[in-house]
Design an enzyme around this catalytic site. Structure first.
Site, mmCIF file in Angstrom:
data_model
loop_
_atom_site.group_PDB
_atom_site.id
_atom_site.type_symbol
_atom_site.label_atom_id
_atom_site.label_comp_id
_atom_site.label_asym_id
_atom_site.label_seq_id
_atom_site.Cartn_x
_atom_site.Cartn_y
_atom_site.Cartn_z
ATOM 1 N N ASP A 25 0.836 -1.206 0.000
ATOM 2 C CA ASP A 25 0.000 0.000 0.000
ATOM 3 C C ASP A 25 0.871 1.257 0.000
ATOM 4 O OD1 ASP A 25 -2.299 1.481 0.018
ATOM 5 O OD2 ASP A 25 -2.713 1.198 2.155
ATOM 6 N N GLY A 26 0.322 2.333 -0.554
ATOM 7 C CA GLY A 26 0.990 3.628 -0.466
ATOM 8 C C GLY A 26 1.565 4.148 -1.775
ATOM 9 N N GLY A 28 -0.018 5.422 -4.320
ATOM 10 C CA GLY A 28 -0.672 6.672 -4.712
ATOM 11 C C GLY A 28 -0.101 7.855 -3.947
ATOM 12 N N ARG A 38 -0.906 9.011 -9.967
ATOM 13 C CA ARG A 38 -0.878 7.796 -9.148
ATOM 14 C C ARG A 38 -0.176 6.629 -9.847
ATOM 15 N NH1 ARG A 38 -4.098 7.404 -4.935
ATOM 16 N NH2 ARG A 38 -4.424 5.197 -5.319
ATOM 17 N N GLU A 72 -12.137 -4.882 -4.806
ATOM 18 C CA GLU A 72 -12.673 -3.527 -4.570
ATOM 19 C C GLU A 72 -11.953 -2.472 -5.436
ATOM 20 O OE1 GLU A 72 -11.812 -5.655 -1.921
ATOM 21 O OE2 GLU A 72 -13.912 -6.236 -1.835
ATOM 22 N N ASN A 73 -10.792 -2.800 -5.970
ATOM 23 C CA ASN A 73 -10.019 -1.807 -6.724
ATOM 24 C C ASN A 73 -10.678 -1.386 -8.048
ATOM 25 O OD1 ASN A 73 -6.748 -3.046 -5.658
ATOM 26 N ND2 ASN A 73 -7.944 -1.347 -4.854
ATOM 27 N N ARG A 199 -5.082 -2.217 8.718
ATOM 28 C CA ARG A 199 -6.246 -3.059 8.410
ATOM 29 C C ARG A 199 -5.843 -4.101 7.377
ATOM 30 N NH1 ARG A 199 -7.774 2.229 6.608
ATOM 31 N NH2 ARG A 199 -7.287 2.423 4.398
#
Ligand code: FPP
Length: 247
Positions: A25-26, A28, A38, A72-73, A199
């Protein structure tokens, strides 16, 4: 990244994790901090994948599972989704040879139905081309969601019951994992999430029931081998009891 099978790895950590799963993650935020789009961050993130894969034998990691694209992306902008799909195609084209030479076996988990035919073919070809490798087992989660995986597994299990291949009274904790996308993999020992979010975002829900977690602030494009090594070493010092009491 050539591998000489005659030269064994000498720096393996004692008691390190056999299977590490990473939520990368991260990307963006990393790009935004640099005033760039992004996708620039995703491209930088893709470069880190190779470094981490190559570091696995040094830390005794046999299985590496990475979260590349979640169910979900798809809610991201069309430009970002298309850019990520094109990045995955480029990654496969560019990395097939070096992954093979390094002894990496690549697998994909997730629902392929929504992916485009060209990408699906490339994924199948990469799995086949690396099927004989055993040095590092790299699993790429693409259009993957833990709940979706359990739902798809349950559907197949229910079909086996309905068609008389499975006795419902014999369904236990060992049964469902055989229907999951990860059925050939051991459960993750260590799950790492970069970028400061604490999470798990629907990643390996069933499989990570007893995993150790590391939530670190580093943005994925800044994640390097030395930090990976520190996390693997820290795992070696943890006391995993799997619900039991130490005697
Ligand atoms: C999360 O960062 C990252 C993703 C959704 C994509 C992960 C993809 C890569 C690292 C690229 C390459 C992967 C392979 C296998 C070639 P984010 O966009 O949510 O970052 P943010 O939270 O800062 O916005």
């Amino acid at each position: 990244m050539k591998h000489d099978p005659k030269s064994p790895d000498t720096s393996v950590l004692p008691g390190g994790p056999r299977h590490v799963a990473i939520i990368m993650d991260g990307n963006g935020r990393w790009a935004t901090q640099r005033g760039r789009p992004r996708l620039f961050g995703h491209h930088a993130g893709a470069k880190r994948v190779r470094e981490v894969v190559e570091a696995c034998p040094d830390f005794g990691v046999e299985y590496l599972t990475i979260f590349a694209f979640s169910t979900e992306n798809w809610k991201r902008t069309q430009v970002e989704v298309a850019g990520l799909m094109s990045l995955f195609r480029r990654y496969i084209t560019k990395e097939t040879r070096s992954l093979s030479e390094f002894g990496v076996r690549v697998r994909f988990i997730g629902d392929r139905v929504r992916l485009d035919d060209k990408l699906i073919k490339m994924m199948n070809d990469l799995e086949q081309a690396t099927a004989h490798n055993t040095r590092v087992h790299l699993t790429i989660a693409l259009n993957y969601g833990g709940r979706d995986e359990v739902a798809r597994a349950t559907k197949r299990l229910a079909r086996d019951v309905a068609e008389g291949r499975l006795d419902p009274d014999k369904v236990d904790e060992e049964t469902l994992p055989r229907y999951l996308d990860t059925y050939v993999l051991p459960d993750p020992d260590l799950v790492i999430r970069t970028s400061g979010e604490a999470r798990i975002s629907n990643f390996l829900l069933w499989q990570s029931a007893y995993a150790e977690y590391e939530f670190i602030d580093t943005l994925w494009p800044d994640f390097r081998k030395d930090e990976f090594g520190r996390l693997c070493a820290a795992y070696g010092g943890r006391d995993r009891r799997f619900g039991a009491v130490k005697t």
